[in-house]
Motif scaffolding. Structure first.
Motif, short mmCIF file in Angstrom:
data_model
loop_
_atom_site.label_atom_id
_atom_site.label_comp_id
_atom_site.label_asym_id
_atom_site.label_seq_id
_atom_site.Cartn_x
_atom_site.Cartn_y
_atom_site.Cartn_z
N HIS A 270 50.61 37.92 44.44
CA HIS A 270 49.16 38.37 44.04
C HIS A 270 48.44 37.78 43.26
CE1 HIS A 270 51.62 37.71 39.91
NE2 HIS A 270 50.21 37.15 39.36
N ALA B 47 45.54 36.18 46.79
CA ALA B 47 44.03 36.95 46.92
C ALA B 47 43.43 35.81 46.22
CB ALA B 47 44.01 37.67 46.00
N ARG B 48 43.87 35.32 45.48
CA ARG B 48 42.67 34.23 44.20
C ARG B 48 42.02 33.12 45.07
NH1 ARG B 48 42.86 37.87 39.24
NH2 ARG B 48 45.11 38.38 39.94
N ILE C 177 39.24 48.99 44.90
CA ILE C 177 40.79 48.69 44.18
C ILE C 177 40.48 47.31 44.80
CG2 ILE C 177 43.36 48.75 44.87
CD1 ILE C 177 42.76 51.07 45.46
N ALA C 178 40.84 46.80 46.11
CA ALA C 178 40.58 45.54 46.89
C ALA C 178 39.26 44.67 46.04
CB ALA C 178 40.20 45.35 48.52
N TYR D 75 39.62 44.57 42.66
CA TYR D 75 40.20 44.45 41.71
C TYR D 75 39.75 42.28 40.85
CZ TYR D 75 44.02 44.29 37.97
OH TYR D 75 45.08 44.17 37.35
N ILE D 76 40.35 41.94 41.98
CA ILE D 76 40.34 40.62 41.29
C ILE D 76 39.21 39.66 40.78
CG2 ILE D 76 42.49 39.52 42.48
CD1 ILE D 76 40.21 38.68 45.55
N LEU E 249 37.98 41.60 49.01
CA LEU E 249 38.55 40.33 48.21
C LEU E 249 37.65 39.22 48.58
CD1 LEU E 249 42.49 40.66 49.42
CD2 LEU E 249 40.99 41.48 47.47
#
Lengths: 250, 295, 357
Positions: free
Chosen positions: A71, A74-75, A99-100, A102-103, A166
């Protein structure tokens, strides 16, 4: 900016990926090709950390990401799509794209629970950003539709859009053309080009369609039985004797 | 030492009953990926069929058992046809809930027909015992163990050597592929339910001399048998049997070994603790057969 | 059919779709506020129960309906909440301290369960929570020096800042708590945290690829769910006056699950529908008994039988529960005569085994 060196992965004695090394330059479209079972998808799963690496290193932007959790990838700025589409089926396209985000959130559970003004501002901000991506990929008419009601080609596009949410620096595409008809595949190649040229995202793509590879990629890596057998421009790799024998069998 | 052996045999006997119910769980799971939470209640129903035939209709013990087992196989077929076939393609959770609902229905129907008083039967071997030195075994326990050994042997032979048994194995491994090579998958699934229900009926019949039957008997026993299936790996028939023995022995030894000393009923929880620890430490059981989803 | 023109992103974030919807909800709340004025004690206490089961259901809904984690043991959190609260009250702790403490304790317990269940999915998790609930039940039963065991545990009557509450004021307290809980849960679901739950429900792999920490998210879902169910437990303790271990058995866990399924998974209004249904069903059966011939009407097992049968029928014919049916009915009239059965067709998936042999 992205570099894989001597990467290996075994599955119970079978070497799926065997000491593969390559690097991707910023702004490039880099393709990985190979016959079925060559280890292409395994390689992608190693990069997105769904599989643990047995040996070798993965470096991105000067950082070692060989051992980070899936997870966290993605960051770091790496997004991906899946061969068989993994969308949030029971939600709308809009929800999937939200939702994408989120980060990118700056709120926490407590502020979410109370829906403080900054959560509201953030929600509005997210929706503006989603609209930009919806515009880019012409998804306007599907915005409020549920994923399970969409045709396959559109789902592929939604997955691409979700990856873009993202705001990645590197985009991993797993067989983007699989399951698409020639027209859809053609359209997709334009989207990929746009994303690369206009948005400026580096692309690493696993693909079996030679036309698409030839059209798009700057460089190609050919894999066979987990080993890298050729690396270079699409034309050069296509005519490489090892590649031909790997595809046709020896 | 005598107590130890007596506990051992009664633990094994109890474990055999768990094991037989657990085998039913595994059979259905392997054939259909469904978890049948009503397995214990099906066992209870089988026991009540036997009770009716023997106590009310005064049938011969062995004839009654055979008829009860066959009747339960038919019940299994009917349940599959009427209920579970409609659920094919639904989420495992929905199917689990359907079988939980089925358990409620079975328990209350049995309660309505036969009442809630515990019932038992008189068998040819009731109150008889065997003596080896200082150790006294109730014959009922020995019968359970012997019958289980025979049944396990038969099940093994069935899956190994009969056409239908091999077909069932194939269907359990890959339904689509089995369908393509001409195995009647629907019939195989139905047969799995019939077989599981018949096995549950046998477990019920064997349980009767050990314990009296009442409508709720299957609920807790079913959970313990489920624990047995999990301990055994939930995909392996021998595993389910071994799991049953483990659960039976743990239960009986904590009951007589620890409860009296600490003045606190540890045996009540021991099975659940074992189940929980098993799920945490090794969710795939002793004989693992689960794998992560592929992308 | 009404069309809602969204001219502003705020409209998409708002709680209510438009003023009409807001009006309906306001009317509903005013109606519920007036109920005690017109009706007797019985209806009042039944509605209080509806509120309390709705709170517990909201907790379970977060877990089952939104995060896709199945719990067959939520009665354990109800039980821990109720007993912790009752014991604190017995020690002289004021309710507004004791309730948050009980919630906190339940939340922490939820996190422990989720960490223990890290590697489990689907049915395995359901069984693990069942085992957990069985252990909690046995502990409550056997630890009689603290919990009173099977003899029961008396709960101090409800009071608010020194005033003892009568049943009508307790009705209002429960209604307010329910409204606050609903608001908080819906807030959570329209913010990133709740969307992470949904992501985990629909695809764990994609959730990870979009940067969602599975362990953290599941633990959070468990914590919120357990805390809310615990809250329902503390309030139920007041309503019941006495606590018995058998009130929190496996059957209670299953009834809670039935509540969310019959109400409609993945819908907060479903929680309310489900709670109304589950509370009114025994009354309905009692009324039905008078109508049925004595031979059937006097049978003791009629209630569990009806529960089981309805659960099966819902799962087969309306897996989206009452709330799903409600949506279909509205759509039918809204789009009349364009509605087709296929508009909201169910998705079936083929058996994809994850086993290896």
């Amino acid at each position: 900016m992205f570099e894989v060196s001597e990467l290996s992965k075994n599955f119970g004695g079978v070497t799926a990926v065997d000491k593969v090394s390559f690097s991707v330059a910023e702004g490039e479209i880099f393709s990985i090709m190979g016959p079925n079972g060559a280890g292409k998808t395994t390689l992608l799963n190693l990069i997105s950390r769904f599989y643990d690496v047995d040996a070798g290193t993965i470096r991105f932007d000067g950082q070692d990401i060989t051992r980070v959790s899936p997870h966290e990838i993605a960051r770091f700025g790496i997004a991906r799509t899946f061969q068989n589409i993994e969308l949030f089926e029971r939600e709308t396209v809009l929800q999937n794209l939200l939702i994408a985000h989120y980060i990118h959130r700056k709120t926490n559970v407590i502020s979410d629970l109370l829906f403080l003004p900054r959560v509201r501002r953030q929600e509005v901000q997210f929706r503006k950003e989603v609209e930009d991506i919806v515009d880019l990929l012409h998804l306007q008419r599907y915005r409020e539709q549920y994923i399970h009601a969409l045709p396959f080609g559109v789902r592929k596009l939604v997955e691409l859009a979700r990856a873009l949410c993202l705001r990645p620096k590197l985009l991993l595409l797993d067989e983007p053309s699989s399951g698409l008809n020639p027209e859809e595949s053609e359209d997709l190649s334009y989207w990929i080009e746009d994303i690369n040229k206009e948005v400026g995202i580096t692309i690493l793509m696993v693909e079996h369609d030679m036309n698409l590879i030839g059209q798009l990629s700057n460089r190609v890596l050919a894999l066979a039985s987990g080993r890298s057998i050729a690396l270079g421009s699409p034309m050069k790799v296509k005519d490489h004797p090892d590649v031909i024998s790997a595809y046709l069998g020896t | 030492m005598e107590t130890f052996f007596q506990l051992l045999i009664s633990g094994i006997a109890q474990g055999c009953v768990y094991g037989l119910v657990a085998i039913g769980f595994v059979l259905i799971y392997k054939a259909t990926e469904m978890v049948n939470f009503a397995q214990g209640d099906i066992m209870m129903l089988g026991a009540f069929f036997t009770i009716t035939l023997i106590n009310y209709l005064n049938w011969n013990y062995f004839l009654a058992i055979i008829v009860a087992i066959l009747a339960m196989a038919v019940v299994g077929l009917v349940l599959e046809r009427v209920l579970l076939r409609r659920m094919i393609g639904e989420s495992p959770f929905a199917i689990l809930m359907v079988t939980i609902g089925l358990g409620f229905v079975l328990r209350s129907v049995v309660g309505m027909i036969w009442g809630h008083n515990p019932r038992s039967i008189v068998t040819p071997y009731t109150d008889q015992s065997l003596q080896f030195g200082a150790v006294v075994f109730p014959v009922a326990d020995v019968v359970v163990v012997a019958a289980t050994v025979v049944l396990c042997g038969l099940t093994f032979l069935f899956f190994r050597y009969t056409r239908f048994g091999v077909a069932m194995q194939a269907a359990s491994q890959n339904q689509l592929a089995a369908y393509y090579v001409g195995i009647p998958v629907k019939r195989v699934v139905a047969a799995s339910w019939a077989l599981a229900a018949a096995l549950a009926a046998i477990a019920g019949v064997l349980l009767l001399p050990l314990k009296s039957a009442y409508p709720e008997v299957g609920l807790v026993l079913g959970i313990k048998a489920f624990a047995a299936a999990i301990v055994g790996g939930f995909g392996s028939l021998p595993g389910a049997m071994i799991g049953g023995l483990v659960i039976g022995l743990v239960e009986i030894f904590t009951k007589y070994g620890i409860d009296g000393r600490v003045g606190f009923s540890v045996s009540d929880t021991s099975v659940y603790v074992l189940l929980l620890v098993m799920l945490i430490v090794r969710p795939s059981g002793i004989f693992a057969s689960m794998q992560r989803k592929k992308v | 059919m009404r069309f809602v023109l969204k001219t502003d992103y705020h409209r998409d974030v708002d709680l209510f779709r438009d003023k009409v919807q807001l009006g309906w909800y306001a009317a509903l709340i005013i109606f519920v506020l007036c109920v005690p004025i017109f009706t007797g004690k019985y209806v009042e206490s039944q509605l209080t129960l509806v509120f309390l089961w709705s709170i517990a259901g909201a907790g379970l809904m977060i877990l089952v309906g939104y995060t896709g984690l199945i719990s067959l043991g939520h009665a354990a959190f109800l039980s821990v909440g109720a007993y912790t609260h009752a014991i604190f009250l017995d020690l002289g702790v004021p309710p507004f301290v004791s309730i948050p403490l009980a919630m906190l304790f339940c939340g922490a317990l939820g996190v422990v369960v989720s960490i223990a269940a890290l590697r489990m999915t689907g049915i395995y998790l359901a069984i693990a929570t069942l085992a957990f609930a069985m252990i909690v039940e046995k502990i409550v039963k056997n630890w009689s020096s603290v919990t009173g065991g099977n003899a029961g545990f008396r709960v101090a009557p409800p009071e608010l800042f020194g005033w003892e509450l009568n049943s009508t004021s307790y009705y209002y307290v429960c209604l307010v708590v329910l409204l606050v809980v609903m608001l908080c849960v819906i807030n959570l679901l329209r913010a990133p945290t709740g969307r992470a739950f949904i992501a985990v429900r629909d695809s764990e792999i994609s959730a990870q690829a979009t940067g969602i920490n599975l362990i953290q998210t599941k633990a959070l879902a468990f914590a919120v769910s357990a805390a809310l169910t615990g809250l329902a437990g503390t309030l139920l303790a007041y309503q019941w006056h006495y606590l018995f271990p058998d009130s929190f058995s496996m059957i209670t866990s299953i009834k809670l699950l039935m509540l969310v399924i019959i109400g409609g998974l993945g819908s907060m209004s479903g929680v309310i529908f489900g709670a109304i249904f589950m509370t009114l069903l025994p009354d309905g059966i009692a009324t039905l008994r008078d109508w049925l011939p004595d031979a059937i009407g006097n049978l003791p097992g009629l209630e569990p039988f009806t529960f089981g049968l309805l659960l099966i029928l819902f799962l087969i014919f309306e897996p989206r529960g009452i709330s799903g049916r409600w949506k279909k009915i509205r759509l039918f009239f809204g789009q009349f005569p364009l509605y087709r059965n296929k508009t909201l067709r169910r998705q079936r998936s083929f058996l994809r085994t994850e086993r290896v042999h």
